[in-house]
Design an enzyme around this catalytic site. Structure first.
Site, short mmCIF file in Angstrom:
data_model
loop_
_atom_site.label_atom_id
_atom_site.label_comp_id
_atom_site.label_asym_id
_atom_site.label_seq_id
_atom_site.Cartn_x
_atom_site.Cartn_y
_atom_site.Cartn_z
CB ILE A 155 -0.41 -0.74 -9.78
CG1 ILE A 155 -0.48 -1.11 -8.54
CG2 ILE A 155 -1.53 -1.10 -10.93
CD1 ILE A 155 -1.34 -0.23 -7.68
NE ARG A 233 -5.39 7.03 -3.20
CZ ARG A 233 -5.41 5.82 -2.97
NH1 ARG A 233 -5.85 4.87 -3.99
NH2 ARG A 233 -4.60 5.26 -2.27
CG ASP A 257 -11.58 0.43 -8.13
OD1 ASP A 257 -12.62 0.02 -7.79
OD2 ASP A 257 -10.71 0.51 -7.44
CD GLU A 262 -12.54 6.94 -3.41
OE1 GLU A 262 -12.24 6.67 -4.45
OE2 GLU A 262 -11.76 6.15 -2.53
CG HIS A 294 -11.04 2.62 -3.55
ND1 HIS A 294 -10.47 4.03 -3.28
CD2 HIS A 294 -9.51 1.96 -3.49
CE1 HIS A 294 -9.49 4.17 -3.24
NE2 HIS A 294 -8.68 2.92 -3.30
CG PHE A 297 -7.80 -2.57 -1.98
CD1 PHE A 297 -9.01 -1.79 -2.01
CD2 PHE A 297 -7.88 -3.60 -0.77
CE1 PHE A 297 -9.90 -2.05 -1.20
CE2 PHE A 297 -8.76 -3.34 0.18
CZ PHE A 297 -9.97 -2.59 0.02
P1 NAD Z 1 3.97 3.23 -7.43
O1 NAD Z 1 4.67 4.28 -6.32
O2 NAD Z 1 4.93 1.91 -7.34
O3 NAD Z 1 4.29 3.63 -8.83
C1 NAD Z 1 3.85 4.94 -9.14
C2 NAD Z 1 4.41 5.33 -10.33
O4 NAD Z 1 3.93 6.81 -10.68
C3 NAD Z 1 5.99 5.74 -10.17
O5 NAD Z 1 6.65 4.98 -11.20
C4 NAD Z 1 6.30 6.95 -10.28
O6 NAD Z 1 7.32 7.41 -10.92
C5 NAD Z 1 5.06 7.42 -11.36
N1 NAD Z 1 4.68 8.87 -11.27
C6 NAD Z 1 5.00 9.71 -10.33
N2 NAD Z 1 4.57 11.05 -10.60
C7 NAD Z 1 4.07 11.05 -11.85
C8 NAD Z 1 3.77 11.76 -12.90
N3 NAD Z 1 3.60 13.22 -12.50
N4 NAD Z 1 3.06 11.26 -14.09
C9 NAD Z 1 3.48 10.09 -14.43
N5 NAD Z 1 3.97 9.27 -13.52
C10 NAD Z 1 4.19 9.47 -12.20
O7 NAD Z 1 2.76 3.04 -6.90
P2 NAD Z 1 1.60 2.00 -7.15
O8 NAD Z 1 1.75 0.98 -5.84
O9 NAD Z 1 2.03 1.28 -8.78
O10 NAD Z 1 0.02 2.61 -7.16
C11 NAD Z 1 -0.14 3.69 -8.17
C12 NAD Z 1 -1.44 4.17 -7.42
O11 NAD Z 1 -2.63 3.31 -7.43
C13 NAD Z 1 -1.05 4.61 -6.05
O12 NAD Z 1 -0.88 5.80 -6.20
C14 NAD Z 1 -2.55 4.68 -5.42
O13 NAD Z 1 -3.25 5.84 -5.74
C15 NAD Z 1 -3.45 3.66 -6.57
N6 NAD Z 1 -3.77 2.60 -5.87
C16 NAD Z 1 -5.11 2.34 -6.02
C17 NAD Z 1 -5.70 1.25 -5.40
C18 NAD Z 1 -7.12 0.85 -5.45
O14 NAD Z 1 -7.62 -0.07 -4.78
N7 NAD Z 1 -7.84 1.35 -6.55
C19 NAD Z 1 -5.17 0.21 -4.53
C20 NAD Z 1 -3.58 0.81 -4.52
C21 NAD Z 1 -3.22 1.72 -5.06
#
Ligand code: NAD
Length: 328
Positions: A155, A233, A257, A262, A294, A297
């Site tokens: 993302i 999150r 979001d 929540e 939320h 997505f």
């Molecule tokens: P992803 O696993 O592809 O990317 C997460 C990134 O965070 C990775 O590059 C990882 O190295 C990095 N990371 C891990 N620990 C870290 C730290 N301590 N400091 C900085 N970076 C760190 O995940 P994604 O698909 O990009 O999703 C990211 C987050 O978005 C998910 O974990 C989820 O919580 C959230 N999300 C929210 C929705 C929504 O509807 N609001 C939907 C999907 C995902």
């Protein structure tokens, strides 16, 4: 394969039922959230399908194991709601949908940034009341502003790409740098990102290292008047510290979001109910706070993909294949 789907809303039923037809899985839908008590409903099902606010802590997993569940198919990417160690110990397999749409959450993040900056949510109401004045609606050009992106995974990378397109200077922080982002911005440490960014947006997972990443200290390191955005999150942000930051104007605006509590609010119509969460209610009183429940997505493409990948996990499990999207 028989699967009990928890927290099922009409839109889940529509997309999952459509995908299930193609692979002959038998789904039964329960509107109730998954919890230690509701887990009993899964009796007779080999699999359960759960969402972001379902409780998958040890006691729920124990109840699921007792009634014969062997697979938890999460229809989301994040898995902070699940006790992985307990699942492993209880021999329950867990699959998720790691990347259902690379664009949905990134685009919603930009929708929040643009709406909050240009006060679209206020303008919409004003014009409907024949108030065509502009007082209080001034924003700033995104072009040339510095945006700090924390987490450059699936993302975050898309957020970086879009921001680059807007002409922003992008600062990035991640524990693992992505080659895809190197030409679009500059990786730096968190202190620099906080100190130089006009907008800070969160895209890392919630885990023990990132819980309350945004707290009193980190807020003090940010530029006065910073815009803070969280579509990742709720637990990444200490809400009490953020409320204090808004009151002192250290935080200039906030878009969320997700929210740490929540589970008691989001995805439900509570318009006729008294809300007992005073922290959330306080957030809603600020004119410079924009909250969605939320929904980042929630696009057609993402829902199709979530349903498809969830059915794929059921098929792989049924056919004793290794799960492509297993987390344990
Ligand atoms: P992803 O696993 O592809 O990317 C997460 C990134 O965070 C990775 O590059 C990882 O190295 C990095 N990371 C891990 N620990 C870290 C730290 N301590 N400091 C900085 N970076 C760190 O995940 P994604 O698909 O990009 O999703 C990211 C987050 O978005 C998910 O974990 C989820 O919580 C959230 N999300 C929210 C929705 C929504 O509807 N609001 C939907 C999907 C995902």
């Amino acid at each position: 394969m028989r699967c009990a789907v928890f927290s099922a809303k009409p839109y889940d039923i529509e997309f999952l039922s459509d995908a299930a037809k193609k692979c002959q899985h038998e789904l039964e839908y329960f509107e109730v959230r998954l919890s230690p008590t509701s887990a009993k409903l899964a009796e007779g099902f080999e699999a359960v399908c759960a969402f972001v606010n379902d409780d998958l802590q040890r006691s729920t997993l124990q109840s699921l194991q007792r009634v014969g569940v062997k697979l938890v198919a999460l229809r989301c990417a994040g898995f902070n709601q699940l006790d992985l160690t307990a699942a492993r110990e209880l021999g329950i397999c867990v699959a998720r949908v790691p990347a259902y749409s690379p664009h949905a959450v990134a685009e919603h993040t930009l929708a929040l940034i643009l709406s909050l900056n240009r006060k679209i949510h206020k303008a919409y109401q004003r014009v409907r009341e024949n108030n065509f004045g502009l007082d209080g609606l001034m924003g700033f050009d995104l072009h040339g502003r510095t945006v700090g992106v924390i987490g450059t995974g699936t993302i975050g990378q898309n957020v970086v790409r879009i921001l680059h397109g807007f002409g922003c200077n992008v600062l990035m922080y991640d524990v693992r740098q992505s080659d895809n982002c190197l030409a679009l911005g500059c990786y730096c440490d968190l202190d620099r990102l906080f100190g130089e960014s006009d907008i800070v947006t969160l895209h890392c997972p919630l885990n023990e290292a990132t819980r309350y990443l945004i707290n009193h200290d980190s807020i003090q390191k940010m530029k006065p008047g910073v815009m803070l955005v969280n579509t990742s999150r709720g637990g990444l942000v200490d809400t009490a510290a953020v409320i204090n930051g808004l009151k002192t104007k250290q935080i200039g605006s906030l878009a969320l979001d997700v929210y740490e509590e929540e589970g008691a609010l989001f995805f439900e119509d509570l318009s006729q109910v008294i809300i007992n969460d005073d922290v959330f209610s306080r957030l809603l009183t600020f004119p410079n706070v924009l909250i969605t429940s939320h929904q980042a997505f929630f696009t057609e493409q993402a829902m199709h993909e979530i349903a498809r990948v969830t059915m794929q996990s059921l098929t792989e499990f049924e056919q004793n294949q290794s799960l492509s999207n297993a987390i344990c």
